[in-house]
Design a protein around this motif. Structure first.
Motif, PDB file in Angstrom:
ATOM      1  N   PRO A 106       0.805  -1.227   0.000  1.00 42.15           N
ATOM      2  CA  PRO A 106       0.000   0.000   0.000  1.00 42.15           C
ATOM      3  C   PRO A 106       0.832   1.269   0.000  1.00 42.15           C
ATOM      4  CG  PRO A 106      -0.051  -1.047   2.163  1.00 42.15           C
ATOM      5  CD  PRO A 106       0.636  -2.004   1.247  1.00 42.15           C
ATOM      6  N   ASP A 110      -0.167   3.825  -4.034  1.00 39.31           N
ATOM      7  CA  ASP A 110      -1.542   3.457  -3.678  1.00 39.31           C
ATOM      8  C   ASP A 110      -1.968   2.138  -4.302  1.00 39.31           C
ATOM      9  OD1 ASP A 110      -1.924   5.778  -2.132  1.00 39.31           O
ATOM     10  OD2 ASP A 110      -2.450   6.934  -3.922  1.00 39.31           O
ATOM     11  N   LYS A 111      -0.985   1.268  -4.547  1.00 38.57           N
ATOM     12  CA  LYS A 111      -1.232  -0.054  -5.130  1.00 38.57           C
ATOM     13  C   LYS A 111      -1.819   0.028  -6.550  1.00 38.57           C
ATOM     14  CE  LYS A 111      -2.947  -3.203  -2.334  1.00 38.57           C
ATOM     15  NZ  LYS A 111      -3.794  -3.881  -1.324  1.00 38.57           N
TER      16      LYS A 111
END
Length: 912
Positions: A106, A110-111
């Motif tokens: 993460p 923000d993935k």
């Protein structure tokens, strides 16, 4: 000589000596510091990868080698192995693929990464440059999101037309897949990133994929299934390969010496390393001695680590064997730059990569049907458009499982069509059916629509997953327990629009397709589970119905408090019963489900569906609303979809799930100008509605720019040029693998007696007419073929044997629009008593032409299309004699024919 010159001379000589003995300083970073040059000579970038590996191995302890070859599970990386800081060995930080970089951390962007069109869509481009660009983007994003290994591409041949993981494949033909996959690998490995081809070998179905024993001939292995791996090894220096769960000829793939050592490493001369799929390694000494190089485990599957160390110490595995594994991994890490270019966390170029994703999607789309030139749409002739489909307003339609990417942004078909149509055209939306979910991957009849189910006459204060109609809560009241006996208080109570549940693997880590219409289910219900749904059901019209339960685990349907359907659920299966119902008449309904059977030794995780088979003309409110909208619109665009994912099962039929086929028939009857845009990674059955609609576009899972790509094709901004990389059969009964023995297998054995007759080869052999042939794809223009010539090139001055065959022809754009055509060349039956295909792809070329433009096209044929694998001599044999040559726009749309005469081979000569 003065003091100054003596000092200078000594300094120069010292530099020369250091340069000769140690080598130049590595300027790539800290790895090449002066200290490293002395203390870590393997960091000398002037040395070969092999030499650097040899130097490093000398310094490694046995325990460190074992640590290197034993993967770990890391919350941020999934597959992972530890760095060995003492020696400067970086970790292998692996990212799931193959349709984008699946970021687990993460803290990394923000993935989010670029969601690309599915690999099956890439294959539909028939464009190796596009494949290289696709791989290049993946490699770039992997490296800049802290990953140095991409778990892709998928090289599993799409043997089953409705396979749940076909979307990860690059088709049914070994030549097409070989060339596309090779370019893909080159693109990835142009960065300091390793590509990992999967799944080696024979992972061609999800049903029973953990346990099935594939019985396959040596000839089929060589002519069909290993070809993509072989080409990527020979032409792209493939770094890694991932072995599969299934057995091959009686031996588990990850401890199959014939596959891993004899075939892959010796015959194919694979220099990379073999890693296991997650949990696919079932042994310690057996797998280590058979050729597995890196175990990627996960609790409770790990068989290496301390167990492998003990096996070495007690003599079951030699240290030489461990050295070979470590050597293979380290050579690839050195040669691909993983030591010298540590991974980065740099913001990816969202705008540029999104544009590339859109261009790839546009090139992949296949115009299957276009009667009376229904497409492209003309904005000037339209005042209103109905956009219909359960996920037409969803920009995240994609394949599930490890391929599911968290996109940087999305564009839905509805949004893009509205933008493209502009202010002068009214665009309205109706879903038409309930949303598609993981439940729809299960076989069996479609789920009972939510509009026919009610929880009570008044709304209840519980979480709602679906819409309400008036004062009545649609759907059923669901109660969930984290045990399989309905004991204690339920841990979840909510309203479920449909009973169509498939949890377990499909509900882990967001693997279920993202949709605001699908309620989230706690992962605590992924294992042991029981559930109860209560409410009422009312038929939409008088008639005979069949109500059914599809489940793994026991399920019971009570109608008016009487047991109506009882499904034992020992295997995923459907039990149904007929009943006569009157329109609008409510019946009390209760479904009880228990996950009391396991899959591969694991809890089934909740698989159950309440299904129906209504009278042909029955509909529900969702379909009725879509019909009303279609009637008042100039054009109706229906966006259909399937749910495809790795996991435990695939549908045993090709029907569109969740009543979408009924939706198409109803809308097409209301509006003759109905366009179907099909979003799937597999073939779907169209025979009940194909002749009722003028145009069909196969849009695949088209990535995060799917909406814009669809809109630009529909309105003619892009002339579709995609061609099917798989055959679309009429239905599941009309394929070369329709017998239970061939799919899914009987008594755990998958019978690959179709041999080399996979895909279109099998349809030709069996005389089965498909709905749409391999290689099919229409255009908004037309193309003329002429002047076919076949030219042979001798292999040497003293030999009359041919080494290459070249086909040339003239291609002309005979229409009014610029466009691209994929010229396909097929070889016919070979002049031998050995059975060979009547047609097999031998080469192709994609050509763009302006209206009226003509070009000469030259295509060099693949020698293996003029040969067969001889199991006795274990070699490719090119028989002498005349071979038919076919050129055209698909495997069935042949425009020109010719032949080539292969001269007799000199003694001992064979095709290579």
């Amino acid at each position: 000589m003065n003091v100054k010159s003596t000092w200078l001379y000594r300094m120069v000589m010292m530099i020369v000596i250091v340069a000769v003995v140690i080598g130049p300083m590595n300027i790539a970073g800290a790895a090449g510091s002066r200290t490293d040059r002395v203390d870590r000579p393997w960091m000398n970038t002037s040395l070969s990868a092999e030499k650097r590996t040899a130097l490093l191995l000398q310094e490694m302890t046995l325990e460190e080698k074992i640590d290197l070859v034993t993967g770990k599970v890391n919350n941020y990386y999934g597959f992972y192995n530890n760095p060995i800081e003492r020696l400067g060995i970086p970790a292998l930080t692996m990212a799931d693929g193959p349709a984008g970089v699946r970021i687990a951390n993460p803290d990394v962007q923000d993935k989010q990464s670029t969601a690309l069109p599915a690999p099956i869509a890439l294959a539909a481009t028939w464009d190796t440059e596009a494949a290289k660009q696709y791989g290049d983007l993946l490699g770039d994003e992997a490296y800049n999101t802290t990953h140095n290994v991409v778990l892709g591409p998928g090289m599993d041949i799409a043997r089953i037309p409705w396979g749940s993981r076909n979307f990860e494949s690059m088709g049914e033909d070994p030549l097409l897949q070989s060339q596309m996959a090779t370019a893909y690998v080159k693109g990835i490995q142009s960065h300091p990133v390793l590509a990992t081809a999967k799944h080696y070998l024979m992972n061609n179905q999800e049903t029973e994929r953990f346990t099935t024993n594939v019985k396959v001939s040596d000839r089929a292995l060589h002519e069909i299934y290993i070809r993509p791996f072989q080409e990527a090894i020979a032409k792209a220096d493939l770094g890694g390969a991932m072995c599969s769960f299934n057995k091959v000829n009686g031996e588990p793939a990850c401890e199959n010496k014939t596959l891993l050592t004899d075939l892959l490493k010796k015959e194919m001369q694979f220099k990379g390393f073999v890693m296991s799929d997650y949990g696919a390694n079932l042994s310690t000494a057996e797998s280590a001695n058979s050729g597995l190089d890196l175990e990627t485990p996960g609790t409770p599957y790990g068989k290496w680590g301390d167990q492998l160390l003990a096996a070495v110490k007690n003599g079951k595995v030699s240290e030489k064997t461990i050295d070979d594994k470590a050597r293979r991994i380290l050579v690839q890490m050195f040669s691909k730059g993983l030591f010298d270019h540590p991974v980065q966390n740099n913001q990816i170029d969202v705008r540029d990569h999104g544009k590339k994703a859109r261009q790839l999607a546009e090139e992949s789309m296949v115009l299957l049907q276009n009667k009376n030139n229904a497409l492209p749409l003309s904005k000037d002739k339209l005042k209103s458009i109905a956009v219909i489909g359960p996920d037409a307003d969803n920009g995240t339609v994609a394949g599930g499982g490890s391929s599911l990417v968290n996109p940087t942004y999305t564009v839905s078909p509805l949004e893009a069509i509205r933008n493209r149509a502009g202010k002068g055209v009214t665009v309205q939306y109706a879903p038409g059916t309930d949303p598609i979910s993981a439940g729809d991957i299960m076989p069996g009849p479609s789920a009972v629509p939510s509009s026919l189910l009610t929880t009570s006459d008044k709304k209840e204060n519980i979480s709602a997953g679906y819409a309400t109609y008036g004062d009545v809560e649609q759907g059923l009241r669901g109660e969930y327990w984290s045990n399989n006996k309905m004991e204690g208080n339920p841990i979840l109570v909510r309203n479920d629009g449909q009973v169509n549940m498939n949890l377990g693997f499909y509900n882990y880590q967001g693997l279920n397709a993202k949709s605001p219409k699908i309620p989230n289910t706690p992962t605590t219900l992924n294992g042991l589970i029981s559930a109860r749904w209560t409410g009422a059901i009312a038929a939409p019209k008088d008639g005979d119905y069949a109500l059914s339960l599809t489940s793994l685990g026991s399920s019971k349907l009570y109608l008016d408090d009487k047991l109506f359907v009882d499904n034992q659920g020992a295997k995923l299966s459907t039990t149904k019963k007929n009943i006569s119902l009157k329109a609008g008449e409510k019946h009390k309904i209760r479904i009880e489900y228990r996950a009391d059977y396991q899959v591969n030794g694991r809890d089934s995780g909740g698989m159950v569906r309440l299904g129906w088979e209504p009278p042909a003309d029955a509909s529900d409110k969702l379909i009725d609303n879509a019909v009303k909208l279609a009637k008042k619109s100039d054009v109706a665009i229906i966006v259909t979809r399937t749910y495809d994912s790795e996991g435990y099962v695939e549908r045993s039929d090709m029907e569109l799930p969740n009543n979408q086929d009924r939706l198409i028939r109803a809308v097409a009857a209301a509006n003759p100008k109905t366009i179907v845009v099909q979003m799937s990674g597999r073939a779907v059955q169209m025979d009940t509605w194909q002749d009722k609609v003028p145009a069909i576009v196969q849009a695949w899972f088209a990535g995060q720019e799917q909406g814009n790509a669809v809109a630009r094709v529909l309105f003619g901004d892009v002339n579709p040029s995609g061609k099917l990389p798989v055959t679309f059969p009429v239905n599941e009964q009309s394929t070369p693998v329709s017998s239970p023995e061939r799919f899914p297998g009987v008594n755990g054995i998958g019978d690959y007696s179709d041999g080399i007759f996979v895909g279109y080869r099998g349809y030709e052999k069996s005389g089965i007419q498909p709905a749409f042939a391999f290689g099919h794809g229409l255009s908004y223009t037309t193309f003329g073929y002429s002047d076919l010539k076949v030219k042979q090139h001798a292999s040497g001055k003293k030999s009359t044997r041919t080494s290459t065959v070249e086909v040339s022809l003239k291609l002309k754009n005979t229409g009014k629009a610029a466009g691209a055509e994929v010229v396909q060349v097929y070889s016919g039956k070979l002049p031998t008593n050995v059975e060979t295909p009547s047609r097999q792809l031998a080469g192709w070329s994609k050509i763009e032409l302006k209206p009226g433009q003509e070009k000469k096209v030259r295509i060099e044929l693949d020698p293996k299309a003029l040969s067969y694998w001889d199991e006795k001599s274990k070699a490719w044999v090119m028989p002498s004699g005349e071979v038919p040559i076919y050129a055209g726009s698909s495997s069935q749309d042949i425009r020109l024919t010719g032949s080539v005469t292969i001269p007799a081979a000199s003694k001992g000569k064979a095709a290579r």
